[in-house]
Design a protein around this motif. Structure first.
Motif, PDB file in Angstrom:
ATOM      1  N   MET A  82       0.842  -1.172   0.000  1.00  6.43           N
ATOM      2  CA  MET A  82       0.000   0.000   0.000  1.00  6.43           C
ATOM      3  C   MET A  82       0.891   1.240   0.000  1.00  6.43           C
ATOM      4  SD  MET A  82      -3.241   0.869   2.336  1.00  6.43           S
ATOM      5  CE  MET A  82      -2.753   1.517   3.879  1.00  6.43           C
ATOM      6  N   LYS A  83       0.633   2.152  -0.897  1.00  4.32           N
ATOM      7  CA  LYS A  83       1.433   3.361  -1.034  1.00  4.32           C
ATOM      8  C   LYS A  83       0.852   4.460  -0.137  1.00  4.32           C
ATOM      9  CE  LYS A  83       3.270   6.370  -4.551  1.00  4.32           C
ATOM     10  NZ  LYS A  83       3.287   6.731  -5.953  1.00  4.32           N
ATOM     11  N   THR A  84       1.718   5.028   0.704  1.00  8.00           N
ATOM     12  CA  THR A  84       1.255   6.114   1.567  1.00  8.00           C
ATOM     13  C   THR A  84       1.542   7.443   0.894  1.00  8.00           C
ATOM     14  OG1 THR A  84       3.348   6.162   2.744  1.00  8.00           O
ATOM     15  CG2 THR A  84       1.597   4.837   3.712  1.00  8.00           C
ATOM     16  N   GLU A  85       0.580   8.308   1.010  1.00 11.26           N
ATOM     17  CA  GLU A  85       0.683   9.624   0.388  1.00 11.26           C
ATOM     18  C   GLU A  85       1.505  10.546   1.285  1.00 11.26           C
ATOM     19  OE1 GLU A  85      -2.521  13.003  -0.798  1.00 11.26           O
ATOM     20  OE2 GLU A  85      -3.083  10.922  -1.180  1.00 11.26           O
ATOM     21  N   LYS A  86       2.468  11.224   0.691  1.00 12.51           N
ATOM     22  CA  LYS A  86       3.319  12.139   1.446  1.00 12.51           C
ATOM     23  C   LYS A  86       2.582  13.464   1.605  1.00 12.51           C
ATOM     24  CE  LYS A  86       8.071  12.944   2.021  1.00 12.51           C
ATOM     25  NZ  LYS A  86       8.796  11.937   2.693  1.00 12.51           N
ATOM     26  N   PHE A  87       2.628  14.014   2.821  1.00  9.05           N
ATOM     27  CA  PHE A  87       1.941  15.271   3.106  1.00  9.05           C
ATOM     28  C   PHE A  87       2.977  16.340   3.402  1.00  9.05           C
ATOM     29  CE2 PHE A  87      -0.152  18.400   5.771  1.00  9.05           C
ATOM     30  CZ  PHE A  87      -1.317  18.632   5.051  1.00  9.05           C
ATOM     31  N   GLU A  88       2.932  17.412   2.674  1.00  4.83           N
ATOM     32  CA  GLU A  88       3.839  18.539   2.888  1.00  4.83           C
ATOM     33  C   GLU A  88       3.243  19.441   3.967  1.00  4.83           C
ATOM     34  OE1 GLU A  88       7.282  20.526   2.424  1.00  4.83           O
ATOM     35  OE2 GLU A  88       6.748  18.760   1.254  1.00  4.83           O
ATOM     36  N   PRO A  89       3.950  19.624   5.102  1.00  3.87           N
ATOM     37  CA  PRO A  89       3.414  20.456   6.186  1.00  3.87           C
ATOM     38  C   PRO A  89       3.077  21.874   5.715  1.00  3.87           C
ATOM     39  CG  PRO A  89       5.347  19.276   6.920  1.00  3.87           C
ATOM     40  CD  PRO A  89       5.252  19.067   5.441  1.00  3.87           C
ATOM     41  N   ILE A  90       2.035  22.422   6.306  1.00  2.28           N
ATOM     42  CA  ILE A  90       1.574  23.775   5.973  1.00  2.28           C
ATOM     43  C   ILE A  90       1.779  24.651   7.204  1.00  2.28           C
ATOM     44  CG2 ILE A  90      -0.416  25.182   5.325  1.00  2.28           C
ATOM     45  CD1 ILE A  90      -1.576  22.568   4.055  1.00  2.28           C
ATOM     46  N   ASN A  91       2.509  25.742   7.034  1.00  5.63           N
ATOM     47  CA  ASN A  91       2.766  26.665   8.138  1.00  5.63           C
ATOM     48  C   ASN A  91       1.624  27.674   8.213  1.00  5.63           C
ATOM     49  OD1 ASN A  91       3.709  28.455  10.027  1.00  5.63           O
ATOM     50  ND2 ASN A  91       5.767  28.576   9.163  1.00  5.63           N
ATOM     51  N   LEU A  92       0.976  27.725   9.374  1.00  3.53           N
ATOM     52  CA  LEU A  92      -0.134  28.666   9.570  1.00  3.53           C
ATOM     53  C   LEU A  92       0.343  29.987  10.158  1.00  3.53           C
ATOM     54  CD1 LEU A  92      -2.810  26.259  11.065  1.00  3.53           C
ATOM     55  CD2 LEU A  92      -2.564  27.014   8.693  1.00  3.53           C
ATOM     56  N   GLY A  93       1.619  30.047  10.532  1.00  2.00           N
ATOM     57  CA  GLY A  93       2.158  31.287  11.093  1.00  2.00           C
ATOM     58  C   GLY A  93       2.780  31.048  12.455  1.00  2.00           C
ATOM     59  N   THR A  94       3.344  32.094  12.992  1.00  4.59           N
ATOM     60  CA  THR A  94       4.030  32.043  14.277  1.00  4.59           C
ATOM     61  C   THR A  94       3.277  32.893  15.285  1.00  4.59           C
ATOM     62  OG1 THR A  94       6.151  31.789  13.157  1.00  4.59           O
ATOM     63  CG2 THR A  94       6.231  32.573  15.418  1.00  4.59           C
ATOM     64  N   ASP A  95       3.178  32.388  16.494  1.00  2.02           N
ATOM     65  CA  ASP A  95       2.618  33.184  17.580  1.00  2.02           C
ATOM     66  C   ASP A  95       3.712  34.165  17.992  1.00  2.02           C
ATOM     67  OD1 ASP A  95       1.644  34.298  19.909  1.00  2.02           O
ATOM     68  OD2 ASP A  95       0.926  32.394  20.736  1.00  2.02           O
ATOM     69  N   GLN A  96       3.760  35.297  17.300  1.00  2.00           N
ATOM     70  CA  GLN A  96       4.838  36.268  17.453  1.00  2.00           C
ATOM     71  C   GLN A  96       4.934  36.808  18.875  1.00  2.00           C
ATOM     72  OE1 GLN A  96       6.735  36.523  14.588  1.00  2.00           O
ATOM     73  NE2 GLN A  96       8.221  37.474  15.936  1.00  2.00           N
ATOM     74  N   ASN A  97       3.787  37.030  19.522  1.00  2.00           N
ATOM     75  CA  ASN A  97       3.819  37.538  20.903  1.00  2.00           C
ATOM     76  C   ASN A  97       4.482  36.541  21.845  1.00  2.00           C
ATOM     77  OD1 ASN A  97       2.651  40.007  20.385  1.00  2.00           O
ATOM     78  ND2 ASN A  97       0.584  39.293  20.779  1.00  2.00           N
ATOM     79  N   ALA A  98       4.103  35.283  21.749  1.00  2.00           N
ATOM     80  CA  ALA A  98       4.691  34.259  22.617  1.00  2.00           C
ATOM     81  C   ALA A  98       6.186  34.107  22.324  1.00  2.00           C
ATOM     82  CB  ALA A  98       3.965  32.928  22.431  1.00  2.00           C
ATOM     83  N   TYR A  99       6.541  34.132  21.061  1.00  2.00           N
ATOM     84  CA  TYR A  99       7.948  34.014  20.660  1.00  2.00           C
ATOM     85  C   TYR A  99       8.758  35.194  21.217  1.00  2.00           C
ATOM     86  CZ  TYR A  99      12.017  34.264  17.549  1.00  2.00           C
ATOM     87  OH  TYR A  99      13.293  34.371  17.043  1.00  2.00           O
ATOM     88  N   ASN A 100       8.255  36.405  21.023  1.00  2.00           N
ATOM     89  CA  ASN A 100       8.964  37.593  21.529  1.00  2.00           C
ATOM     90  C   ASN A 100       9.051  37.587  23.055  1.00  2.00           C
ATOM     91  OD1 ASN A 100       9.408  38.555  18.958  1.00  2.00           O
ATOM     92  ND2 ASN A 100       7.605  39.873  18.960  1.00  2.00           N
ATOM     93  N   ASN A 101       7.987  37.133  23.725  1.00  2.00           N
ATOM     94  CA  ASN A 101       8.014  37.039  25.187  1.00  2.00           C
ATOM     95  C   ASN A 101       9.081  36.060  25.656  1.00  2.00           C
ATOM     96  OD1 ASN A 101       5.995  38.926  25.558  1.00  2.00           O
ATOM     97  ND2 ASN A 101       4.374  37.406  25.726  1.00  2.00           N
TER      98      ASN A 101
END
Length: 193
Positions: free
Chosen positions: A1-20
């Motif tokens: 059975m062949k598994t389909e490869k999924f390319e991750p999708i970036n929804l963005g960064t929680d900039q406030n948490a990152y900066n904190n």
């Protein structure tokens, strides 16, 4: 059975948490370590970047040999040992000052030492940014995200229509829960809405 490869999708960064998080590391770790380095230099030690890293990762034990070397010219064994003990105590105090917060052990791994000072390494900043990024890593996650987005859009549209007649309508007015916590759609007289 062949598994389909999924390319991750970036929804963005929680900039406030990152900066904190970056600010927390800068304030609680980098600033304290750099102040501690100045105190070490005031004691007469000029440590290279590797020795600084070792000291702040392992504590004062890494400088034991340097203490012996620093005081080797003192002829009196007693005086030499007294100075070594005094400096060791001072170094322990400096280490305690720098490391006296909950996230020190994690933070120290994110730092590099350059030109005799500590800083957050660019690689660590990238890793932190990834920690605060929201991604869809599987086909199921994307399906859930898309369904949630579709439901949100339709709920927002329904509320907009309801608020034309009932300005105080809330999203929780649109659904009910039964005793088993199953979601139910209440009966509305849509002609009156």
């Amino acid at each position: 059975m062949k598994t389909e490869k999924f390319e991750p999708i970036n929804l963005g960064t929680d900039q406030n948490a990152y900066n904190n998080r970056l600010s927390h590391i800068e304030w609680n770790t980098v600033r304290k370590i750099n102040t501690s380095i100045e105190s070490i230099e005031e004691l007469g030690f000029k440590l290279d970047n590797k020795a600084l890293q070792d000291f702040f990762v392992s504590g004062d034990i890494t400088l034991a040999g340097q203490l012996q070397e620093h005081f080797k010219d003192i002829p009196s064994k007693f005086e030499r040992q007294r100075l070594i003990d005094e400096y060791r105590e001072e170094l322990e105090s400096i280490y305690r000052y720098a490391s006296n917060h909950n996230s020190f052990n994690a933070d120290i791994l994110l730092l590099r030492f350059a030109k005799g000072r500590s800083e957050i390494s660019p690689e660590a900043k990238e890793k932190l940014k990834m920690q605060y990024s929201r991604t869809l890593d599987t086909k199921r996650a994307k399906e859930l995200h898309d369904l949630h987005d579709e439901i949100f859009q339709k709920t927002a549209k329904l509320l907009e229509l309801l608020r034309q007649v009932t300005p105080l309508a809330k999203y929780h007015d649109l659904f009910e829960m039964d005793q088993s916590w199953n979601l139910k759609k209440p009966d509305f007289d849509y002609n009156r809405l």
